[in-house]
Scaffold this motif. Structure first.
Motif, mmCIF file in Angstrom:
data_model
loop_
_atom_site.group_PDB
_atom_site.id
_atom_site.type_symbol
_atom_site.label_atom_id
_atom_site.label_comp_id
_atom_site.label_asym_id
_atom_site.label_seq_id
_atom_site.Cartn_x
_atom_site.Cartn_y
_atom_site.Cartn_z
ATOM 1 N N GLU A 245 4.999 -3.974 -4.534
ATOM 2 C CA GLU A 245 6.316 -4.069 -5.173
ATOM 3 C C GLU A 245 7.438 -3.965 -4.151
ATOM 4 O OE1 GLU A 245 6.176 -1.000 -8.136
ATOM 5 O OE2 GLU A 245 4.578 -2.022 -9.240
ATOM 6 N N ALA A 246 7.282 -3.114 -3.160
ATOM 7 C CA ALA A 246 8.316 -2.947 -2.133
ATOM 8 C C ALA A 246 8.526 -4.227 -1.337
ATOM 9 C CB ALA A 246 7.940 -1.810 -1.190
ATOM 10 N N ASN B 235 3.897 -9.613 -5.397
ATOM 11 C CA ASN B 235 2.924 -9.560 -6.483
ATOM 12 C C ASN B 235 2.474 -10.944 -6.945
ATOM 13 O OD1 ASN B 235 1.321 -8.874 -8.632
ATOM 14 N ND2 ASN B 235 2.685 -7.300 -9.380
ATOM 15 N N LEU C 15 -2.256 -1.176 -2.751
ATOM 16 C CA LEU C 15 -1.397 -0.216 -3.439
ATOM 17 C C LEU C 15 -0.204 -0.914 -4.085
ATOM 18 C CD1 LEU C 15 -1.247 2.940 -1.149
ATOM 19 C CD2 LEU C 15 -2.280 2.711 -3.403
ATOM 20 N N SER C 16 -0.026 -0.647 -5.358
ATOM 21 C CA SER C 16 1.035 -1.314 -6.122
ATOM 22 C C SER C 16 2.427 -1.033 -5.563
ATOM 23 C CB SER C 16 0.969 -0.894 -7.598
ATOM 24 O OG SER C 16 1.091 0.500 -7.728
ATOM 25 N N ARG C 17 2.684 0.185 -5.119
ATOM 26 C CA ARG C 17 4.029 0.508 -4.622
ATOM 27 C C ARG C 17 4.371 -0.286 -3.366
ATOM 28 N NH1 ARG C 17 2.870 4.603 -0.558
ATOM 29 N NH2 ARG C 17 0.956 5.690 -1.160
ATOM 30 N N ASP C 18 3.369 -0.562 -2.535
ATOM 31 C CA ASP C 18 3.620 -1.339 -1.324
ATOM 32 C C ASP C 18 3.773 -2.829 -1.624
ATOM 33 O OD1 ASP C 18 3.594 0.924 0.328
ATOM 34 O OD2 ASP C 18 1.415 0.869 0.470
ATOM 35 N N ASP D 44 -2.811 2.058 -8.245
ATOM 36 C CA ASP D 44 -1.730 3.005 -8.000
ATOM 37 C C ASP D 44 -2.278 4.165 -7.157
ATOM 38 O OD1 ASP D 44 -3.296 4.428 -9.794
ATOM 39 O OD2 ASP D 44 -1.820 4.349 -11.416
ATOM 40 N N ASP D 45 -1.473 5.211 -6.985
ATOM 41 C CA ASP D 45 -1.910 6.340 -6.171
ATOM 42 C C ASP D 45 -3.145 7.033 -6.749
ATOM 43 O OD1 ASP D 45 0.040 5.950 -4.233
ATOM 44 O OD2 ASP D 45 1.482 7.259 -5.214
#
Length: 92
Positions: A59-60, A64, A54-57, A75-76
């Motif tokens: 990035e957090a 990357n 998951l991209s958000r995780d 993504d979601d």
């Protein structure tokens, strides 16, 4: 089957997961701290397996640039698509 991983480090359950995965039919989704197992230096997941993160995780955790090249970032909406493609899922 979709295997959903949310842990950072391997343990007995993740080792069991790896033995149950069929690279021809199954996929792995890494989320939360599970994305840390996508690091190129870690090389936990074989290249023959479809592995998504998951991209958000990612990035957090600002990782990357350090992911293994075969990891596919989604993504979601991609997460939802994976659950639609796989009739069954299991969280580890």
């Amino acid at each position: 089957m979709l295997h959903i991983i949310n842990k950072a480090t391997p343990d007995a359950s993740l080792e069991q997961c790896r033995t149950l995965i069929d690279p021809q039919q199954d996929a792995v989704l890494l989320m939360a701290d599970g994305v840390l197992s996508a690091l190129a230096s870690y090389a936990y997941w074989p290249q023959s397996l479809a592995v998504f993160a998951l991209s958000r995780d990612i990035e957090a955790r600002a990782i990357n640039a350090y992911l293994a090249p075969h990891i596919q970032i989604i993504d979601d909406a991609g997460f939802v698509a994976l659950t639609e493609q796989h009739a069954q899922s299991i969280s580890w």
